[in-house]
Write a protein that holds these residues in place. Structure first.
Motif, PDB file in Angstrom:
ATOM      1  N   ARG A  26       1.316  -0.990  -0.325  1.00  0.00           N
ATOM      2  CA  ARG A  26      -0.023  -0.118   0.085  1.00  0.00           C
ATOM      3  C   ARG A  26       0.801   1.171   0.541  1.00  0.00           C
ATOM      4  O   ARG A  26       0.360   2.352  -0.685  1.00  0.00           O
ATOM      5  N   LYS A  27       2.019   1.775   1.094  1.00  0.00           N
ATOM      6  CA  LYS A  27       3.214   2.591   0.667  1.00  0.00           C
ATOM      7  C   LYS A  27       3.758   1.815  -0.798  1.00  0.00           C
ATOM      8  O   LYS A  27       3.927   4.061  -1.098  1.00  0.00           O
ATOM      9  N   LEU A  28       4.246   1.606  -0.934  1.00  0.00           N
ATOM     10  CA  LEU A  28       4.776   1.522  -2.757  1.00  0.00           C
ATOM     11  C   LEU A  28       3.432   1.886  -3.692  1.00  0.00           C
ATOM     12  O   LEU A  28       4.527   2.890  -4.084  1.00  0.00           O
ATOM     13  N   HIS A  29       2.608   1.405  -3.161  1.00  0.00           N
ATOM     14  CA  HIS A  29       1.357   2.736  -4.427  1.00  0.00           C
ATOM     15  C   HIS A  29       1.254   3.734  -4.064  1.00  0.00           C
ATOM     16  O   HIS A  29       1.454   4.981  -5.626  1.00  0.00           O
ATOM     17  N   ILE A  30       1.148   3.658  -2.569  1.00  0.00           N
ATOM     18  CA  ILE A  30       1.055   5.820  -2.746  1.00  0.00           C
ATOM     19  C   ILE A  30       2.191   6.779  -3.426  1.00  0.00           C
ATOM     20  O   ILE A  30       2.021   7.314  -4.100  1.00  0.00           O
ATOM     21  N   LYS A  31       3.186   5.605  -3.011  1.00  0.00           N
ATOM     22  CA  LYS A  31       4.379   6.283  -3.622  1.00  0.00           C
ATOM     23  C   LYS A  31       4.687   6.659  -5.196  1.00  0.00           C
ATOM     24  O   LYS A  31       4.689   7.402  -5.865  1.00  0.00           O
ATOM     25  N   HIS A  32       4.323   5.936  -5.777  1.00  0.00           N
ATOM     26  CA  HIS A  32       4.212   5.618  -7.542  1.00  0.00           C
ATOM     27  C   HIS A  32       2.971   6.404  -7.513  1.00  0.00           C
ATOM     28  O   HIS A  32       3.429   7.048  -8.687  1.00  0.00           O
ATOM     29  N   ILE A  33       1.709   6.350  -7.255  1.00  0.00           N
ATOM     30  CA  ILE A  33       0.857   7.661  -7.296  1.00  0.00           C
ATOM     31  C   ILE A  33       1.066   8.742  -7.134  1.00  0.00           C
ATOM     32  O   ILE A  33       1.672  10.127  -8.322  1.00  0.00           O
ATOM     33  N   THR A  34       2.308   9.326  -6.373  1.00  0.00           N
ATOM     34  CA  THR A  34       2.937  10.409  -5.503  1.00  0.00           C
ATOM     35  C   THR A  34       4.062  10.994  -6.705  1.00  0.00           C
ATOM     36  O   THR A  34       3.968  11.891  -6.633  1.00  0.00           O
ATOM     37  N   ARG A  35       4.736  10.231  -6.955  1.00  0.00           N
ATOM     38  CA  ARG A  35       5.529  10.063  -7.919  1.00  0.00           C
ATOM     39  C   ARG A  35       4.851  10.300  -9.657  1.00  0.00           C
ATOM     40  O   ARG A  35       5.753  12.153 -10.203  1.00  0.00           O
ATOM     41  N   ARG A  72      15.666  12.379 -11.982  1.00  0.00           N
ATOM     42  CA  ARG A  72      14.970  12.241 -10.424  1.00  0.00           C
ATOM     43  C   ARG A  72      14.472  10.920  -9.933  1.00  0.00           C
ATOM     44  O   ARG A  72      14.279   9.581  -9.602  1.00  0.00           O
ATOM     45  N   ILE A  73      12.945  11.413 -10.887  1.00  0.00           N
ATOM     46  CA  ILE A  73      12.506  10.920 -10.705  1.00  0.00           C
ATOM     47  C   ILE A  73      12.017   9.316 -11.607  1.00  0.00           C
ATOM     48  O   ILE A  73      11.906   7.711 -11.142  1.00  0.00           O
ATOM     49  N   ILE A  74      12.743   9.228 -12.956  1.00  0.00           N
ATOM     50  CA  ILE A  74      13.655   8.088 -13.950  1.00  0.00           C
ATOM     51  C   ILE A  74      13.969   6.979 -13.043  1.00  0.00           C
ATOM     52  O   ILE A  74      14.169   5.847 -12.908  1.00  0.00           O
ATOM     53  N   THR A  75      15.353   8.370 -11.506  1.00  0.00           N
ATOM     54  CA  THR A  75      16.281   7.271 -11.370  1.00  0.00           C
ATOM     55  C   THR A  75      15.549   6.573 -10.151  1.00  0.00           C
ATOM     56  O   THR A  75      16.388   5.065  -9.212  1.00  0.00           O
ATOM     57  N   PHE A  76      13.961   6.328  -9.989  1.00  0.00           N
ATOM     58  CA  PHE A  76      13.549   5.690  -8.454  1.00  0.00           C
ATOM     59  C   PHE A  76      13.572   4.105  -9.499  1.00  0.00           C
ATOM     60  O   PHE A  76      12.976   3.223  -8.569  1.00  0.00           O
ATOM     61  N   TYR A  77      12.967   4.142 -10.358  1.00  0.00           N
ATOM     62  CA  TYR A  77      13.012   3.283 -11.615  1.00  0.00           C
ATOM     63  C   TYR A  77      14.098   1.979 -12.448  1.00  0.00           C
ATOM     64  O   TYR A  77      14.151   0.947 -12.514  1.00  0.00           O
ATOM     65  N   ILE A  78      14.863   3.090 -12.528  1.00  0.00           N
ATOM     66  CA  ILE A  78      15.535   2.470 -13.164  1.00  0.00           C
ATOM     67  C   ILE A  78      16.712   3.440 -12.872  1.00  0.00           C
ATOM     68  O   ILE A  78      17.317   4.108 -12.310  1.00  0.00           O
ATOM     69  N   PRO A  79      17.704   1.898 -12.682  1.00  0.00           N
ATOM     70  CA  PRO A  79      19.264   3.054 -12.209  1.00  0.00           C
ATOM     71  C   PRO A  79      20.272   3.402 -12.580  1.00  0.00           C
ATOM     72  O   PRO A  79      19.646   3.118 -14.077  1.00  0.00           O
ATOM     73  N   VAL A  80      21.030   4.192 -12.320  1.00  0.00           N
ATOM     74  CA  VAL A  80      21.572   4.855 -12.531  1.00  0.00           C
ATOM     75  C   VAL A  80      22.062   4.728 -13.565  1.00  0.00           C
ATOM     76  O   VAL A  80      22.664   5.133 -15.498  1.00  0.00           O
ATOM     77  N   ARG A  81      22.855   3.490 -13.627  1.00  0.00           N
ATOM     78  CA  ARG A  81      24.063   2.888 -14.633  1.00  0.00           C
ATOM     79  C   ARG A  81      23.553   2.602 -15.687  1.00  0.00           C
ATOM     80  O   ARG A  81      24.360   2.386 -16.789  1.00  0.00           O
ATOM     81  N   HIS A  82      22.427   2.130 -15.816  1.00  0.00           N
ATOM     82  CA  HIS A  82      21.433   1.691 -16.758  1.00  0.00           C
ATOM     83  C   HIS A  82      20.876   3.027 -17.834  1.00  0.00           C
ATOM     84  O   HIS A  82      21.034   2.788 -18.370  1.00  0.00           O
ATOM     85  N   ALA A  83      20.420   3.575 -17.022  1.00  0.00           N
ATOM     86  CA  ALA A  83      20.707   5.542 -17.653  1.00  0.00           C
ATOM     87  C   ALA A  83      21.211   5.613 -18.468  1.00  0.00           C
ATOM     88  O   ALA A  83      21.002   6.316 -19.642  1.00  0.00           O
ATOM     89  N   TRP A  84      22.288   5.731 -17.980  1.00  0.00           N
ATOM     90  CA  TRP A  84      23.654   6.624 -18.412  1.00  0.00           C
ATOM     91  C   TRP A  84      24.286   5.204 -19.770  1.00  0.00           C
ATOM     92  O   TRP A  84      24.861   5.724 -19.669  1.00  0.00           O
ATOM     93  N   TYR A  85      23.362   4.439 -19.890  1.00  0.00           N
ATOM     94  CA  TYR A  85      23.656   3.725 -20.911  1.00  0.00           C
ATOM     95  C   TYR A  85      23.524   4.110 -22.728  1.00  0.00           C
ATOM     96  O   TYR A  85      24.460   3.946 -22.964  1.00  0.00           O
TER      97      TYR A  85
END
Length: 375
Positions: A26-35, A72-85
């Motif tokens: 439930r807390k995880l869903h709230i985080k997703h909705i808030t972001r 910043r929001i994207i890096t919550f779900y995709i690790p930085v090392r993958h985002a920098w590929y």
């Protein structure tokens, strides 16, 4: 006669409290909705500003704010090392391939010639003004040459100097100066950053006034992956050099605390060099209170990042094997991670107090020793 109490089974955890797994999700869903809501809100704000105020207001600053929040929001779900590929792929197949097109024997001389050409063109081609004549620029360039010559003469091991890092460092310093001082975009960006810095650092007056008084509070007083790739320095050096202009010399070294005991002598020299090449937050407040240009101060601090790397690699070249030569990842210490925002504030306050105490103790000893010698 009293009736015997009926024996009942103890209540199950599900009936007395919420299922922990269900509470977590439930807390995880709230985080997703808030972001998601935050991302949509700032995206709509940026699009509206771009459509209705494109001609009468600066569109660059809102875009940069939106971009920072989106990353910043994207890096919550995709690790930085993958985002920098994608960035890494583009870098390795564009700028990194240019030296390969030049014969190895000519790379250093061609790079030196290119840097000298850029310096010469953008230094002497712009027209002279009373406050900035070509003669003054020539004197500045001569001073730079003298400094580089002195660093080369006093180098610990001249044969080990990494000239690639030196040339790229001097070039980046010059390009940053051109971007800030000769383009409206660069000026607007650093002017905006300076406004944020003044507002943020000015908030410390409220805390000082609470601990002392209003008079004391108003008394005048204190980019890592990119440099890691472009200048071929170790991860620890890149992190400290990029952080020094923003958090100060002592605090920037704390960012690589797990690696401090494994640093080479050249890396320790670089950390000290980058720290002394920039200014800490309290010094920035002091300079701003004197009426100095905030964007000039901030731009000079950013220019000092590649310059400190270049100077350090001339004075004390790397001759050992660095532990972080292939990565800029700093491992986190799970035992010291904050569990919430208040805990993070407390940890930061305690770390600041320890660093301040060490600085005051060191100054006390040094001043006392100088007084002993002078007596």
């Amino acid at each position: 006669m009293e009736k015997p109490e009926l024996e009942t089974d103890p209540p199950s955890p599900a009936t007395t409290s919420e299922n922990p797994s269900r509470s977590y999700y439930r807390k995880l869903h709230i985080k997703h909705i808030t972001r998601t809501l935050i991302f949509l809100l700032f995206t709509g704000w940026w699009i509206a500003g771009l459509l209705f105020h494109r001609h009468d207001k600066n569109w660059l600053i809102p875009f940069l704010l939106w971009l920072c929040i989106a990353i910043r929001i994207i890096t919550f779900y995709i690790p930085v090392r993958h985002a920098w590929y994608p960035v890494r792929f583009i870098w390795h197949h564009s700028a990194a391939r240019v030296p390969e097109l030049i014969p190895p024997a000519l790379r250093l001389s061609m790079a030196t010639l290119g840097v000298l050409t850029i310096y010469t063109l953008f230094t002497f081609l712009p027209p002279s003004v009373p406050q900035n004549t070509r003669a003054d620029r020539g004197i500045s360039c001569l001073g730079l040459v003298v400094f580089l010559l002195l660093l080369w003469v006093t180098s610990k091991k001249r044969s080990a100097i990494g000239w690639y890092t030196v040339l790229v460092g001097m070039l980046l310093q010059f390009l940053i100066a051109l971007f800030v001082l000769r383009t409206k975009v660069g000026y607007d960006i650093f002017n905006f950053i300076s406004l944020l810095a003044r507002s943020l650092l000015g908030c410390t007056k409220a805390g000082v006034a609470f601990l002392t008084n209003d008079k004391t509070a108003n008394t005048p007083i204190k980019f890592a992956v990119a440099f890691f790739w472009s200048m071929r320095v170790s991860g620890a050096e890149a992190v400290v050099a990029a952080a020094s202009p923003f958090v100060g010399q002592g605090e920037s070294a704390m960012l690589i605390k797990p690696f401090v005991k494994h640093l080479t002598k050249a890396e320790l020299h670089q950390i000290m060099c980058s720290g002394f090449a920039t200014i800490a937050g309290s010094v920035l407040v002091a300079y701003l209170s004197m009426g100095l240009s905030p964007q000039t101060l901030l731009s000079s601090c950013v220019m000092s990042i590649p310059a400190s790397l270049a100077v350090s690699k001339m004075r004390y070249p790397e001759t050992e094997e660095s532990l972080t030569s292939g990565s800029v990842t700093v491992p986190s210490n799970d035992s010291e991670e904050a569990s919430n925002g208040l805990h993070a504030f407390a940890n930061g306050t305690w770390l600041g107090l320890k660093i301040a105490a060490m600085v005051m103790g060191t100054l006390l000893c040094i001043i006392a020793f100088i007084a002993l010698v002078m007596d």
